[in-house]
Design a protein around this motif. Structure first.
Motif, short mmCIF file in Angstrom:
data_model
loop_
_atom_site.label_atom_id
_atom_site.label_comp_id
_atom_site.label_asym_id
_atom_site.label_seq_id
_atom_site.Cartn_x
_atom_site.Cartn_y
_atom_site.Cartn_z
N ILE A 1 0.84 -1.20 0.00
CA ILE A 1 0.00 0.00 0.00
C ILE A 1 0.88 1.26 0.00
O ILE A 1 0.61 2.22 -0.70
CB ILE A 1 -0.95 -0.01 1.22
CG1 ILE A 1 -1.92 -1.18 1.11
CG2 ILE A 1 -1.72 1.30 1.33
CD1 ILE A 1 -2.77 -1.41 2.34
N LEU A 2 1.97 1.21 0.78
CA LEU A 2 2.86 2.37 0.82
C LEU A 2 3.50 2.62 -0.53
O LEU A 2 3.66 3.75 -0.97
CB LEU A 2 3.94 2.15 1.89
CG LEU A 2 3.43 2.15 3.33
CD1 LEU A 2 4.53 1.70 4.29
CD2 LEU A 2 2.91 3.52 3.72
N LYS A 3 3.84 1.52 -1.21
CA LYS A 3 4.42 1.64 -2.55
C LYS A 3 3.41 2.25 -3.51
O LYS A 3 3.71 3.17 -4.25
CB LYS A 3 4.78 0.24 -3.07
CG LYS A 3 6.25 -0.09 -3.05
CD LYS A 3 6.48 -1.39 -3.82
CE LYS A 3 7.44 -2.28 -3.07
NZ LYS A 3 7.57 -3.62 -3.65
N ARG A 4 2.21 1.68 -3.48
CA ARG A 4 1.18 2.12 -4.42
C ARG A 4 0.83 3.59 -4.21
O ARG A 4 0.61 4.33 -5.15
CB ARG A 4 -0.06 1.23 -4.28
CG ARG A 4 -0.92 1.25 -5.52
CD ARG A 4 -2.03 0.22 -5.51
NE ARG A 4 -2.86 0.30 -4.35
CZ ARG A 4 -3.07 -0.70 -3.51
NH1 ARG A 4 -2.48 -1.85 -3.70
NH2 ARG A 4 -3.86 -0.55 -2.48
N THR A 5 0.78 4.00 -2.95
CA THR A 5 0.40 5.39 -2.67
C THR A 5 1.63 6.30 -2.64
O THR A 5 1.50 7.49 -2.41
CB THR A 5 -0.33 5.50 -1.31
OG1 THR A 5 0.49 4.89 -0.30
CG2 THR A 5 -1.67 4.80 -1.35
N GLN A 6 2.81 5.71 -2.86
CA GLN A 6 4.07 6.46 -2.85
C GLN A 6 4.22 7.30 -1.59
O GLN A 6 4.58 8.47 -1.65
CB GLN A 6 4.14 7.34 -4.08
CG GLN A 6 4.03 6.53 -5.34
CD GLN A 6 4.61 7.23 -6.54
OE1 GLN A 6 4.59 8.46 -6.61
NE2 GLN A 6 5.12 6.48 -7.48
N THR A 7 3.90 6.69 -0.47
CA THR A 7 4.01 7.38 0.81
C THR A 7 5.39 7.12 1.41
O THR A 7 5.77 5.97 1.60
CB THR A 7 2.93 6.86 1.78
OG1 THR A 7 1.67 6.93 1.14
CG2 THR A 7 2.92 7.66 3.06
N PRO A 8 6.14 8.18 1.72
CA PRO A 8 7.42 7.96 2.38
C PRO A 8 7.20 7.34 3.76
O PRO A 8 6.19 7.66 4.41
CB PRO A 8 7.99 9.37 2.54
CG PRO A 8 7.07 10.29 1.85
CD PRO A 8 5.80 9.59 1.54
N PHE A 9 8.11 6.48 4.19
CA PHE A 9 7.92 5.87 5.50
C PHE A 9 9.24 5.58 6.19
O PHE A 9 10.29 5.56 5.57
CB PHE A 9 7.07 4.59 5.40
CG PHE A 9 7.74 3.48 4.62
CD1 PHE A 9 7.66 3.44 3.24
CD2 PHE A 9 8.43 2.47 5.28
CE1 PHE A 9 8.26 2.42 2.53
CE2 PHE A 9 9.03 1.44 4.57
CZ PHE A 9 8.95 1.42 3.19
N VAL A 10 9.11 5.34 7.49
CA VAL A 10 10.23 4.97 8.33
C VAL A 10 9.87 3.63 8.96
O VAL A 10 8.71 3.41 9.30
CB VAL A 10 10.40 6.00 9.47
CG1 VAL A 10 11.45 5.56 10.45
CG2 VAL A 10 10.72 7.36 8.90
N VAL A 11 10.83 2.73 9.09
CA VAL A 11 10.55 1.47 9.77
C VAL A 11 10.91 1.60 11.24
O VAL A 11 12.02 2.00 11.57
CB VAL A 11 11.34 0.30 9.14
CG1 VAL A 11 11.17 -0.97 9.96
CG2 VAL A 11 10.89 0.07 7.71
#
Ligand code: GDP
Length: 466
Positions: A131-141
């Motif tokens: 989902i993060l990839k599809r929405t191109q949302t930057p993230f931190v693990v």
């Protein structure tokens, strides 16, 4: 994303716009510690009375920059930042993440992907990554639960993928190894990653921050990385006209004693005021109504003696607010809310319609019935089914009702005599009719499991047909 990734125009912030708070969502597999992490962030930011304080919003928690800087201590120089802080959405999970859309994208500007270091990547971690990839949302693990593992040795140098193999052999079953595994899994999924113990530099890779939601260790680092990521890569997007007409997304449609049907909304743009005319996405035509009251939670200390909410005259993005207004019964969770101000009402209605149409799912002449609790989850399931090449005949928000069973019964293929129910109830009448007509109803609140169950069902039919 990389250092050169400055795709948005010249300094919007310098052209008279204000900077709003970035909206942060927390995702990850069940039991990996999403709720605990949010609680810890809320808890560790409540204590200090000197700095500002966090503010509880409807559905969200605002952590201002001075509080972050207080917690992060020497990790942060507040003068490096001009974003006002971070707004954490209180409901964790990718379910709420995909429900919450803003114009054409995810409502959250940035995400925290929580991974239990003992458990590694699990199905919902992968689903969240998708989902993060599809929405191109930057993230931190957030590599969570480090308090449970022995042998963490902060490295002088940031480990690289090349060193993983060598290191992990030596550091078998220690926290180091588990963190390397997390980095390895990110890499398997197409992300390059860096590990942070003490925050270094955000270099366009995914930051992996070791944390303990239990002890709070690493939480300052996590906040620092989130703030740095926002400041560096999202500042342009945060420049909005905070006096302009408000725009937001419905989190929940709720009955509230004394107010009737209300909307819990996250506002991501502009300002909303009492008496504003608003357009809200709904089951049929958009609702046009007038705001009667804007409600925010009272500070915890006052709740016992006072009513739960206090009324405010105006709310400015980014914020969570409860809207009381007439005629909200048909409003949809996940739908847009727009303030009509300085523009013809029809124009705003057309915009809301267009946004809803964008979320609507393509249906085929033959296929299965899908019901889900929100527009966003319906869309997420439709995407998953599309990838699995499963056609959909009817896709709607709401509980499984007799009408759905009737539609499923008209299928001309046994593989289509099926209803997938995501996070919704099966109404008793519908359950009875489904049984009578031999319609299979699969219910789940995890998308991949729902699709797996359906796949299994299809395999059974195919085996029987051979
Ligand atoms: P969620 O389902 O992702 O929201 O996970 P929860 O926050 O409910 O956490 C699941 C369980 O893990 C709970 O029993 C928590 O107390 C525990 N837990 C969460 N974070 C940590 C942590 O950092 N360390 C330890 N030891 N336990 C944790």
């Amino acid at each position: 994303m990389s250092d050169t990734d400055t795709t948005t125009g010249p300094n919007a912030a310098d052209e008279g716009n204000d900077l709003r708070t970035p909206i942060v969502a927390v995702l990850g597999h069940v039991d990996h510690g999403k709720t605990s992490l949010l609680d810890k962030i809320r808890g560790s930011t409540v204590i200090d009375g000197e700095a500002g304080a966090i503010t509880q919003h409807i559905g969200a928690t605002a952590v201002p920059l001075d509080v972050i800087s207080d917690i992060a201590g020497s990790l942060i120089d507040p003068s490096d930042f001009d974003l006002p802080g971070l707004l954490f959405i209180d409901t964790p999970g990718h379910h709420s993440f995909s429900t919450l859309r803003s114009r054409g994208g995810a409502l959250a500007d940035i995400a925290v992907l929580v991974v239990d270091v003992n458990d590694g990547f699990q199905p919902q971690t992968l689903e969240a990554l998708d989902i993060l990839k599809r929405t191109q949302t930057p993230f931190v693990v957030a590599a969570n639960k480090i308090d449970t593992t022995p042998g963490w040795n902060p490295q002088e140098d940031t480990p690289t993928l090349q060193t993983i193999e060598a290191q992990s052999e030596r550091a078998e079953n220690t926290l180091n190894q588990r963190l390397y595994e997390v980095i390895g899994e990110l890499s398997d999924n197409g992300f390059s990653a860096d590990m942070y113990w003490r925050v270094q530099d955000f270099r366009g890779n995914i930051g992996v921050v070791p944390v303990s939601a239990l002890t709070g260790e690493g939480v300052p680092d996590l906040l620092t990385v989130l703030m740095g990521l926002s400041q560096r890569y999202m500042k342009e997007d945060m420049a909005v006209d905070l006096t302009g007409p408000g725009a937001g997304t419905v989190l929940e449609v709720k009955d509230e004693r004394g107010f009737g049907t209300t909307l819990d909304v996250v506002l991501y743009d502009g300002v909303i005021r009492t008496d504003d005319t608003v357009v809200v996405g709904a089951k049929n035509d958009p609702i046009v109504t007038e705001v009667r009251a804007l409600l925010q939670p009272r500070p915890l200390a006052e709740i016992r003696t006072e009513k739960r909410f206090e009324q405010v005259d105006a709310v400015t993005a980014a914020a969570g607010v409860k809207i009381a207004a007439p005629d909200l019964d048909d409003a949809l969770a996940g739908a847009p809310v727009r303030v009509v101000r300085g523009r013809p009402e029809e124009e705003v209605v057309a915009e809301v319609e267009a946004e809803l149409a964008d979320i609507e799912v393509d249906t085929a002449e033959n296929g299965i019935v899908v019901k889900a609790d929100t527009l966003g989850s319906l869309e997420a399931i439709a995407n998953a089914l599309d990838e699995a090449e499963v056609p959909i005949v009817r896709a709607e928000v709401g509980d499984v009702a007799p009408r759905d069973v009737a539609v499923a019964s008209t299928a001309d293929d046994p593989k289509h005599e099926v209803i997938l129910a995501f996070n919704v109830e099966v109404l008793p009448d519908a359950a009875q009719q489904a049984e009578d007509r031999d319609i299979r109803v699969f219910s789940d609140d995890v998308i991949y499991q729902l699709v797996d169950e359906y796949d299994e069902f299809v395999s059974e039919i195919e085996r029987a047909q051979q």
